[in-house]
Write a protein that holds these residues in place. Structure first.
Motif, PDB file in Angstrom:
ATOM      1  N   ASN A  33       8.162   8.114  -1.140  1.00  0.00           N
ATOM      2  CA  ASN A  33       8.275   6.728  -0.717  1.00  0.00           C
ATOM      3  C   ASN A  33       9.552   6.113  -1.273  1.00  0.00           C
ATOM      4  O   ASN A  33       9.838   6.245  -2.471  1.00  0.00           O
ATOM      5  N   PRO A  34      10.343   5.427  -0.427  1.00  0.00           N
ATOM      6  CA  PRO A  34      11.618   4.880  -0.906  1.00  0.00           C
ATOM      7  C   PRO A  34      11.460   3.863  -2.030  1.00  0.00           C
ATOM      8  O   PRO A  34      12.388   3.652  -2.808  1.00  0.00           O
ATOM      9  N   ILE A  35      10.313   3.238  -2.134  1.00  0.00           N
ATOM     10  CA  ILE A  35      10.106   2.249  -3.191  1.00  0.00           C
ATOM     11  C   ILE A  35      10.165   2.903  -4.569  1.00  0.00           C
ATOM     12  O   ILE A  35      10.529   2.271  -5.558  1.00  0.00           O
ATOM     13  N   PHE A  36       9.849   4.194  -4.640  1.00  0.00           N
ATOM     14  CA  PHE A  36       9.900   4.894  -5.917  1.00  0.00           C
ATOM     15  C   PHE A  36      11.303   5.396  -6.247  1.00  0.00           C
ATOM     16  O   PHE A  36      11.551   5.860  -7.353  1.00  0.00           O
ATOM     17  N   SER A  37      12.223   5.322  -5.276  1.00  0.00           N
ATOM     18  CA  SER A  37      13.584   5.810  -5.504  1.00  0.00           C
ATOM     19  C   SER A  37      14.273   4.965  -6.569  1.00  0.00           C
ATOM     20  O   SER A  37      14.487   3.769  -6.390  1.00  0.00           O
ATOM     21  N   GLY A  38      14.602   5.574  -7.695  1.00  0.00           N
ATOM     22  CA  GLY A  38      15.263   4.869  -8.783  1.00  0.00           C
ATOM     23  C   GLY A  38      14.323   4.174  -9.742  1.00  0.00           C
ATOM     24  O   GLY A  38      14.772   3.576 -10.724  1.00  0.00           O
ATOM     25  N   ALA A  39      13.006   4.215  -9.479  1.00  0.00           N
ATOM     26  CA  ALA A  39      12.060   3.568 -10.387  1.00  0.00           C
ATOM     27  C   ALA A  39      12.056   4.275 -11.731  1.00  0.00           C
ATOM     28  O   ALA A  39      12.176   5.500 -11.801  1.00  0.00           O
ATOM     29  N   ILE A  40      11.918   3.510 -12.814  1.00  0.00           N
ATOM     30  CA  ILE A  40      11.932   4.120 -14.148  1.00  0.00           C
ATOM     31  C   ILE A  40      10.534   4.447 -14.646  1.00  0.00           C
ATOM     32  O   ILE A  40      10.366   5.315 -15.501  1.00  0.00           O
ATOM     33  N   ALA A  41       9.519   3.750 -14.142  1.00  0.00           N
ATOM     34  CA  ALA A  41       8.142   4.003 -14.570  1.00  0.00           C
ATOM     35  C   ALA A  41       7.204   3.171 -13.719  1.00  0.00           C
ATOM     36  O   ALA A  41       7.626   2.324 -12.928  1.00  0.00           O
ATOM     37  N   VAL A  42       5.904   3.429 -13.879  1.00  0.00           N
ATOM     38  CA  VAL A  42       4.867   2.611 -13.269  1.00  0.00           C
ATOM     39  C   VAL A  42       3.925   2.173 -14.381  1.00  0.00           C
ATOM     40  O   VAL A  42       3.409   2.999 -15.131  1.00  0.00           O
ATOM     41  N   LYS A  59       0.835  -1.193   0.000  1.00  0.00           N
ATOM     42  CA  LYS A  59       0.000   0.000   0.000  1.00  0.00           C
ATOM     43  C   LYS A  59       0.874   1.249   0.000  1.00  0.00           C
ATOM     44  O   LYS A  59       1.735   1.419   0.872  1.00  0.00           O
ATOM     45  N   ILE A  60       0.660   2.132  -0.961  1.00  0.00           N
ATOM     46  CA  ILE A  60       1.363   3.406  -1.030  1.00  0.00           C
ATOM     47  C   ILE A  60       0.325   4.494  -1.259  1.00  0.00           C
ATOM     48  O   ILE A  60      -0.347   4.515  -2.301  1.00  0.00           O
ATOM     49  N   ASN A  61       0.178   5.364  -0.274  1.00  0.00           N
ATOM     50  CA  ASN A  61      -0.827   6.429  -0.356  1.00  0.00           C
ATOM     51  C   ASN A  61      -2.221   5.871  -0.661  1.00  0.00           C
ATOM     52  O   ASN A  61      -2.978   6.439  -1.445  1.00  0.00           O
ATOM     53  N   GLY A  62      -2.528   4.737  -0.028  1.00  0.00           N
ATOM     54  CA  GLY A  62      -3.845   4.151  -0.187  1.00  0.00           C
ATOM     55  C   GLY A  62      -4.046   3.350  -1.453  1.00  0.00           C
ATOM     56  O   GLY A  62      -5.125   2.790  -1.663  1.00  0.00           O
ATOM     57  N   GLY A  66       5.343  -8.908  -4.502  1.00  0.00           N
ATOM     58  CA  GLY A  66       4.365  -8.264  -3.647  1.00  0.00           C
ATOM     59  C   GLY A  66       4.877  -8.252  -2.221  1.00  0.00           C
ATOM     60  O   GLY A  66       6.076  -8.430  -1.967  1.00  0.00           O
ATOM     61  N   ALA A  67       3.984  -8.077  -1.260  1.00  0.00           N
ATOM     62  CA  ALA A  67       4.386  -8.013   0.143  1.00  0.00           C
ATOM     63  C   ALA A  67       4.970  -9.346   0.593  1.00  0.00           C
ATOM     64  O   ALA A  67       4.511 -10.407   0.205  1.00  0.00           O
ATOM     65  N   GLN A  68       6.009  -9.264   1.422  1.00  0.00           N
ATOM     66  CA  GLN A  68       6.674 -10.420   2.014  1.00  0.00           C
ATOM     67  C   GLN A  68       7.228 -11.401   0.977  1.00  0.00           C
ATOM     68  O   GLN A  68       7.233 -12.608   1.175  1.00  0.00           O
TER      69      GLN A  68
END
Length: 343
Positions: free
Chosen positions: A242-251, A203-206, A283-285
């Motif tokens: 959010n650190p998960i977006f750090s370095g991401a190239i796209a969604v 979950k990121i920003n809901g 995904g999670a875990q």
């Protein structure tokens, strides 16, 4: 007239160290990748990070899962007694391991000759080495034969075993595409009609998100796909903090795309000679990491202080979560690739 001059090879000519702060230029160390971005003690993170063994001791971490109830239940006028459903539970354990490395430097004439602080360089070098090793261990765990693999079979997203996916690789038709990524996400949300546990999104920003880590060669092909451009920059617009977006190239369809050179590549796909890459949909875990002992730097003196030794050690437990012999939070994605990085 005679002029006194000192050539570059003259013994009295002073040598100037150009490295800033009298440090050595350092080989580019890989940034610690997995834990800063994806790890936390919450069970909603990509890496389920546990610190219990730091405090309490023990050499094993065990995780449990309760599966969802699937019985029909009873209706009005029906008897519940005798129609109950038993709980289905599974467990997954990882065992502690230890890794160490050391560097020894001379404190005598060598220290006098070199302006750089070699003891500091030794400590920094060990820290860089350990960061790379942690990532290496996590990548190795993630790559351990996935129980589910998706690939593009002549352009058609297909689910199969790792061995069959590798053998079916086609260099021109089976590269990564947004279509393939969307198909993997759709399957992951249901677990193939619950053939295995559906992947839990993070979950990121809901909003629900997944993560796909690809080799740079696969990312190169993705960026050359005609349908990719509509997704450009989307990651930055959705959550820079959010650190998960750090370095991401796209969604793409709420799948956050990352690239890393440690994702596995080979050239023996398609039966023998097709370059391919193994990507990781998570995904999670998807992974678990246990700290048995935080990185501990030690220093020793040898030969009456003539030499100094530095050691760095770590106790850890790592694994790709599995329950009932099926991957719990990850799916393999095998793709043909343009051979760029190893050309």
């Amino acid at each position: 007239m005679s002029v006194t001059q000192f050539g570059t090879n003259n013994a009295l000519t002073r040598k100037l160290w150009l490295a800033e702060n009298e440090q050595l230029f350092r080989d580019a160390a890989k940034e610690s990748y997995f834990l800063p971005r994806f790890g936390s003690e919450g069970n909603g993170s990509i890496i389920y990070e546990k610190k219990d063994l730091v405090k309490g001791g023990g050499d094993k971490l065990t995780f449990g899962i309760r599966m969802r109830l699937s019985g029909a239940g009873v209706g009005a006028g029906q008897t519940l007694e005798g129609n109950e459903e038993s709980l289905t539970t599974h467990s997954y354990s990882v065992v502690m391991d230890r890794i160490r490395h050391g560097v020894r430097v001379e404190n005598g004439l060598s220290k006098q000759r070199v302006q750089a602080d070699m003891e500091k360089e030794a400590r920094e070098g060990l820290k860089d080495w350990m960061a790379e090793k942690i990532d290496e261990k996590l990548f190795a765990a993630l790559r351990a034969t996935p129980t589910t693999v998706w690939y593009s079979n002549n352009g058609v997203p297909t689910k199969d075993t790792a061995a069959n996916a590798k053998a079916a690789m086609n260099a021109s038709e089976d590269k990564i595409t947004p279509k393939l990524i969307r198909a993997v996400k759709t399957w992951a949300m249901t677990g193939g009609n619950r053939a295995q546990s559906p992947l839990r999104p993070i979950k990121i920003n809901g909003k629900n998100h997944f993560v796909l880590v690809c080799h740079p060669d696969a990312v190169y092909d993705l960026k050359n796909d005609s349908t990719y451009t509509q997704y450009l920059r989307e990651a930055e617009a959705r959550g820079k903090e959010n650190p998960i977006f750090s370095g991401a190239i796209a969604v793409i369809d709420n799948v956050i795309i990352h690239e890393h050179e440690s994702a596995y590549i080979a050239t023996d796909g398609g039966g023998a000679s097709v370059p391919y890459a193994e990507c990781f949909f998570m995904g999670a875990q998807a992974l678990c990491w246990g700290w048995g002992m935080r990185e501990e730097m030690t220093q020793e003196s040898f030969d009456y202080g003539e030499q100094a030794g530095f050691g760095l050690g770590l106790n850890y437990a790592v694994g790709k979560t599995q329950f009932n012999s099926l991957d719990y939070g990850s799916v393999g994605v095998f793709v043909g690739r343009t051979q760029v990085s190893d050309a």
